[in-house]
Scaffold this motif. Structure first.
Motif, PDB file in Angstrom:
ATOM      1  N   LYS A 165       0.832  -1.194   0.000  1.00 40.13           N
ATOM      2  CA  LYS A 165       0.000   0.000   0.000  1.00 40.13           C
ATOM      3  C   LYS A 165       0.872   1.250   0.000  1.00 40.13           C
ATOM      4  CE  LYS A 165      -3.784   2.185   2.420  1.00 40.13           C
ATOM      5  NZ  LYS A 165      -4.701   2.133   3.569  1.00 40.13           N
ATOM      6  N   ILE A 166       1.914   1.244   0.835  1.00 34.48           N
ATOM      7  CA  ILE A 166       2.715   2.454   0.936  1.00 34.48           C
ATOM      8  C   ILE A 166       3.502   2.710  -0.351  1.00 34.48           C
ATOM      9  CG2 ILE A 166       4.697   1.402   2.115  1.00 34.48           C
ATOM     10  CD1 ILE A 166       3.234   4.874   2.856  1.00 34.48           C
ATOM     11  N   ILE A 208       1.171   4.303  -2.700  1.00 33.52           N
ATOM     12  CA  ILE A 208       0.936   5.703  -2.343  1.00 33.52           C
ATOM     13  C   ILE A 208       2.096   6.587  -2.792  1.00 33.52           C
ATOM     14  CG2 ILE A 208       0.892   7.260  -0.333  1.00 33.52           C
ATOM     15  CD1 ILE A 208      -1.087   5.250   0.926  1.00 33.52           C
ATOM     16  N   PHE A 209       3.315   6.123  -2.553  1.00 30.01           N
ATOM     17  CA  PHE A 209       4.471   6.906  -2.998  1.00 30.01           C
ATOM     18  C   PHE A 209       4.525   7.005  -4.516  1.00 30.01           C
ATOM     19  CE2 PHE A 209       6.567   6.681   1.220  1.00 30.01           C
ATOM     20  CZ  PHE A 209       7.022   7.985   1.272  1.00 30.01           C
ATOM     21  N   ALA A 232       2.071   9.467  -5.589  1.00 26.62           N
ATOM     22  CA  ALA A 232       2.504  10.813  -5.177  1.00 26.62           C
ATOM     23  C   ALA A 232       3.526  11.359  -6.181  1.00 26.62           C
ATOM     24  CB  ALA A 232       3.105  10.764  -3.775  1.00 26.62           C
ATOM     25  N   VAL A 233       4.429  10.486  -6.630  1.00 27.71           N
ATOM     26  CA  VAL A 233       5.410  10.904  -7.642  1.00 27.71           C
ATOM     27  C   VAL A 233       4.684  11.337  -8.921  1.00 27.71           C
ATOM     28  CG1 VAL A 233       7.232  10.074  -9.196  1.00 27.71           C
ATOM     29  CG2 VAL A 233       7.311   9.493  -6.764  1.00 27.71           C
ATOM     30  N   LEU A 291       2.830  14.672  -8.463  1.00 35.07           N
ATOM     31  CA  LEU A 291       3.753  15.812  -8.446  1.00 35.07           C
ATOM     32  C   LEU A 291       4.355  16.056  -9.826  1.00 35.07           C
ATOM     33  CD1 LEU A 291       5.498  15.050  -5.040  1.00 35.07           C
ATOM     34  CD2 LEU A 291       4.177  17.117  -5.551  1.00 35.07           C
ATOM     35  N   PHE A 338      10.630  18.650 -11.033  1.00 40.93           N
ATOM     36  CA  PHE A 338      11.565  17.934 -10.149  1.00 40.93           C
ATOM     37  C   PHE A 338      11.207  16.461 -10.000  1.00 40.93           C
ATOM     38  CE2 PHE A 338       8.525  18.294  -6.620  1.00 40.93           C
ATOM     39  CZ  PHE A 338       8.802  17.140  -5.892  1.00 40.93           C
ATOM     40  N   ILE A 355      11.977  10.870 -11.273  1.00 42.81           N
ATOM     41  CA  ILE A 355      11.682   9.714 -10.416  1.00 42.81           C
ATOM     42  C   ILE A 355      10.715   8.761 -11.114  1.00 42.81           C
ATOM     43  CG2 ILE A 355      11.075   9.006  -8.050  1.00 42.81           C
ATOM     44  CD1 ILE A 355      11.270  11.909  -7.173  1.00 42.81           C
ATOM     45  N   GLU A 388      -6.022   7.571   4.309  1.00 45.32           N
ATOM     46  CA  GLU A 388      -5.380   7.330   3.010  1.00 45.32           C
ATOM     47  C   GLU A 388      -4.868   8.636   2.391  1.00 45.32           C
ATOM     48  OE1 GLU A 388      -5.658   4.316  -0.544  1.00 45.32           O
ATOM     49  OE2 GLU A 388      -6.218   4.033   1.540  1.00 45.32           O
ATOM     50  N   MET A 446      -1.812   9.811   4.144  1.00 44.98           N
ATOM     51  CA  MET A 446      -0.596   9.102   3.722  1.00 44.98           C
ATOM     52  C   MET A 446      -0.071   9.700   2.419  1.00 44.98           C
ATOM     53  SD  MET A 446      -1.573   5.196   4.694  1.00 44.98           S
ATOM     54  CE  MET A 446      -0.116   4.309   4.204  1.00 44.98           C
ATOM     55  N   ALA A 447      -0.986  10.023   1.511  1.00 46.91           N
ATOM     56  CA  ALA A 447      -0.578  10.604   0.227  1.00 46.91           C
ATOM     57  C   ALA A 447       0.011  12.000   0.432  1.00 46.91           C
ATOM     58  CB  ALA A 447      -1.763  10.651  -0.730  1.00 46.91           C
ATOM     59  N   ALA A 471       3.442  11.564   1.685  1.00 43.95           N
ATOM     60  CA  ALA A 471       4.336  11.091   0.623  1.00 43.95           C
ATOM     61  C   ALA A 471       4.759  12.266  -0.265  1.00 43.95           C
ATOM     62  CB  ALA A 471       3.644  10.009  -0.199  1.00 43.95           C
ATOM     63  N   ARG A 472       3.800  13.093  -0.638  1.00 32.15           N
ATOM     64  CA  ARG A 472       4.141  14.243  -1.490  1.00 32.15           C
ATOM     65  C   ARG A 472       5.115  15.173  -0.776  1.00 32.15           C
ATOM     66  NH1 ARG A 472      -1.416  13.828  -2.751  1.00 32.15           N
ATOM     67  NH2 ARG A 472      -1.931  15.389  -1.163  1.00 32.15           N
ATOM     68  N   ILE A 490       7.247  14.427   1.625  1.00 32.39           N
ATOM     69  CA  ILE A 490       8.584  13.815   1.697  1.00 32.39           C
ATOM     70  C   ILE A 490       9.325  14.001   0.381  1.00 32.39           C
ATOM     71  CG2 ILE A 490       9.798  11.590   1.804  1.00 32.39           C
ATOM     72  CD1 ILE A 490       7.670  10.737   3.911  1.00 32.39           C
ATOM     73  N   LEU A 491       8.608  13.787  -0.723  1.00 32.83           N
ATOM     74  CA  LEU A 491       9.255  13.914  -2.032  1.00 32.83           C
ATOM     75  C   LEU A 491       9.720  15.347  -2.297  1.00 32.83           C
ATOM     76  CD1 LEU A 491       6.799  11.586  -3.952  1.00 32.83           C
ATOM     77  CD2 LEU A 491       9.240  11.132  -3.582  1.00 32.83           C
ATOM     78  N   LEU A 492       8.882  16.305  -1.919  1.00 32.79           N
ATOM     79  CA  LEU A 492       9.263  17.711  -2.098  1.00 32.79           C
ATOM     80  C   LEU A 492      10.504  18.047  -1.270  1.00 32.79           C
ATOM     81  CD1 LEU A 492       5.666  19.165  -2.024  1.00 32.79           C
ATOM     82  CD2 LEU A 492       7.358  19.801  -3.758  1.00 32.79           C
ATOM     83  N   ASN A 551      13.717  16.348  -2.599  1.00 31.92           N
ATOM     84  CA  ASN A 551      14.297  17.039  -3.745  1.00 31.92           C
ATOM     85  C   ASN A 551      15.060  18.288  -3.306  1.00 31.92           C
ATOM     86  OD1 ASN A 551      14.523  17.416  -6.733  1.00 31.92           O
ATOM     87  ND2 ASN A 551      13.512  19.349  -6.184  1.00 31.92           N
TER      88      ASN A 551
END
Ligand code: FAD
Lengths: 541, 68
Positions: free
Chosen positions: A386-387, A390-391, A394-395, A398, A404, A408, B30, B33-34, B37-38, B40-42, B45
């Protein structure tokens, strides 16, 4: 008693009885290749062109239907050029540079491979695997006509192999019954489920990916899709958890649906069910024929050792990756490129048998790189928790808005040739200011030269490439000749040669292997250093 | 290789923390969590250096493995 496992796209080498089948004692051959897939054919071609007698055994009479591989890389085309059959591939293939990535109903971003100028070959072509194999075969026929000692035997199935230490014995079944031959060297190119590997009880460990993919190659009359690679994550049309659309020659398109692990293959492969997925994707009004369909699953794995005494494994028999990244056949071709000259030197007695251990060293290094890349692509495309899902999303979310995140996004990192950094055959890196891309271990990048290209002059034997430097026309070290290729700045009209081989230096001397990889490089000519590097490259020190 | 900064470095810790929690208001688990995640990615980078990021990842994970 002789049952085909698949139907043929092209019948190339019909069964013909060989004199070996009537011999009283098994006939001994220097090299036998098992498997007439792309890797076996290329191996026979490489060895035959060196004048080494080679027998190739395949249990069919040509190329199976179903394209499987479609993306062939620049390096593969360069190797094919060295064998004399790159041009027809490039001619028939579809050149593409643009890729688009979608998530649901939105375009996330697009990319352009932006191939560097000054190379004979493009970054990639798309070509159905049967054509690729046919062009290799046609080159074999051309070489045979020039006297190359290549003997291809269709419907010759290897059923048993006994390793005798300094040779092997092969029990072969044909439509006329069984016979036996022996071989000094056996090259196993018998594919991912390699019967030879199983006969030797060797392991083939790695990771199984719990997902299935449904491939449909379709011929479309509609011309509404461009020559681009389109990849959908979680497409709105719901035909798969991911979907790939890619153009091939003859108006054929590859569609690849990720359909999950627990599927009823028979059910999914019914034409109506395949059409339902395709129609949802393309719309009901698009006309097409289904040329080929198949369901595949895959693993990322390799053999622990590619060489077992006189038996050497190459291609899918030695290593297997997911198709994302086009690293299967492309890496197998690099195996052949690597093995051919080494086996040639060992057979003509100018290099020790241990040179062949470097085949394993270098190509398992390449395989590890490919497995790493293809595993990472697969984990991104098919998130397994699941995680990670989600990641992944999210990528994608974005990436739609921010540059940026785009690096990925991983819908397959496309095959690049491996640089053998730090491995045993490399020599000195003594060119001050030399570019990183031509350091020892690297495959030589191409560059324009007169009416042709640099790579036309490299390969097949050792070359001393001198740029603005004096070197002797020929050096022979312990039976191995080194051929001179001397170039000077005025011949480098585009400046590409200087950029790729000189960097900030004004002159350079490169020792280059028969497979066009750099052994060593220097500021100027030093005979002792060249001889030493050659010995190292041939496993003599 | 940049060393992960483990000394206090936030210009306004309370302000930051409040904004972080506030950003999850009204989200389902949920969606939260998203959102994380966003974020963390920001931030990743922005940091850029992979070694530094791996130090942070390892440190965060170590506490999960210690069960604290
Ligand atoms: C869906 C899909 C897409 C792919 N896409 C790409 C791509 O875009 N680019 C890429 O580079 N790669 C791709 N690949 C991988 C590529 O198809 C393989 O890497 C390639 O076919 C390997 O060639 P090979 O010669 O090693 O083995 P194979 O092609 O499997 O050939 C093995 C041969 O050995 C013969 N044989 C087997 N057992 C015996 C026996 N006992 N006696 C005699 N003969 C025997 C078989 O009949 C066969 O002819 C893809 C694969 C799949 C499944």
């Amino acid at each position: 008693m002789f049952q085909d496992r698949y139907t043929l796209a092209f019948k190339l080498y019909p069964y013909a009885k060989s004199a070996d089948q009537d011999a009283d004692t098994p006939v001994r051959h220097p090299v036998v290749v098992v498997g007439g897939g792309p890797i076996g054919l290329a191996t026979a071609l490489d060895l035959g062109r060196q004048g080494i007698p080679v027998v190739l055994l395949d249990d069919h009479e040509g190329v199976g239907v179903g394209s499987r591989a479609i993306c062939f890389s620049k390096r593969t085309l360069e190797i094919a050029d060295r064998y004399g059959c790159g041009a027809p591939m490039l001619d028939k293939g579809v050149v593409w540079n643009v890729g688009k990535v979608f998530h649901d109903d939105r375009q996330v971003y697009d990319f352009n491979l932006l191939p560097e100028d000054g190379h004979r070959n493009p970054a990639f072509i798309n070509l159905q695997q049967p054509y690729f194999e046919r062009f290799l075969f046609e080159q074999i026929v051309a070489e045979q006509e020039n006297g190359a000692p290549i003997d291809i035997r269709g419907k010759n199935r290897v059923d048993a192999m006994t390793d005798q230490g300094d040779h092997v014995t092969l029990n072969i079944t044909t439509p006329d019954g069984p016979y036996t031959i022996t071989a000094d060297w056996l090259i196993a190119c018998d594919g991912a489920s390699s019967p030879l590997r199983a006969m030797m009880g060797l392991d083939f460990d790695g990771r199984v990916f719990q997902d299935s993919f449904l491939i449909a190659d379709i011929r479309m009359t509609s011309k509404s899709f461009p020559t681009e690679r389109w990849f959908w994550f979680e497409p709105w049309f719901k035909s798969g958890a991911s979907t790939l659309l890619h153009k091939q020659p003859d108006d054929v398109w590859r569609i690849d649906f990720q359909i999950g692990w627990d599927v009823d293959r028979k059910e999914e492969l019914k034409e109506d069910n395949i059409r339902a997925r395709i129609d949802a994707m393309l719309g009901d009004d698009v006309e097409y024929d289904i040329v080929w369909s198949s369901i595949y699953t895959f693993q990322c794995r390799r053999m622990k050792e590619f060489r077992h005494g006189r038996v050497i494994f190459a291609g899918d028999a030695a290593h297997q990756v997911s198709p994302f990244g086009a690293r299967g056949a492309n890496s197998g071709m690099q195996d052949v490129d690597n093995l051919g000259w080494k086996l040639g030197l060992v057979l003509n007695g100018t290099a020790p048998e241990t040179l062949l251990d470097s085949y394993h060293e270098e190509r398992s290094y390449g395989a590890d790189e490919n497995i790493l890349n293809s595993t990472r692509s697969t984990d991104f495309i098919t998130p397994k928790s699941k995680i990670s899902h989600i990641f992944r999303n999210a990528v994608l979310d974005l990436a739609e808005h921010h540059a940026f995140a785009r690096p990925i996004v991983n819908s397959g990192r496309l095959s690049l040739p491996c640089t053998y950094d730090g491995l045993s055959l490399n020599g000195a890196d003594d060119l001050t200011g030399g570019p990183a891309r031509t350091r020892p271990g690297s495959p030589c990048p191409d560059a324009p030269l007169g009416d042709g290209f640099l790579l036309d002059h490299l390969g097949n034997d050792f070359v001393l490439l001198a740029i603005n430097a004096d070197v002797p026309a020929q050096i022979t070290e312990d039976g191995i000749p080194i051929r001179r290729v001397a170039l000077a700045t005025p011949e480098d009209a585009t400046g590409a040669l200087a950029e790729r081989y000189l960097g900030t230096a004004t002159a350079a001397v490169y020792l280059i292997r028969p497979d066009q990889h750099v052994v060593a490089r220097w500021d100027g000519f030093d005979e002792t250093a060249v001889r030493r590097a050659l010995r190292t490259a041939c496993g003599k020190d | 290789m940049a060393e992960l900064n483990l000394s206090p470095n936030l210009t306004e810790p309370d302000e930051f923390y409040a904004a972080l929690i506030e950003s999850h208001t009204g989200l389902t688990e949920e969606e939260s969590m998203a959102q994380n995640a966003r974020l963390i990615l920001l931030l990743a980078n922005h940091i850029g250096d992979c070694d530094t990021l791996k130090q942070a990842i390892t440190l965060a994970r170590a506490q999960a493995d210690e069960g604290s």
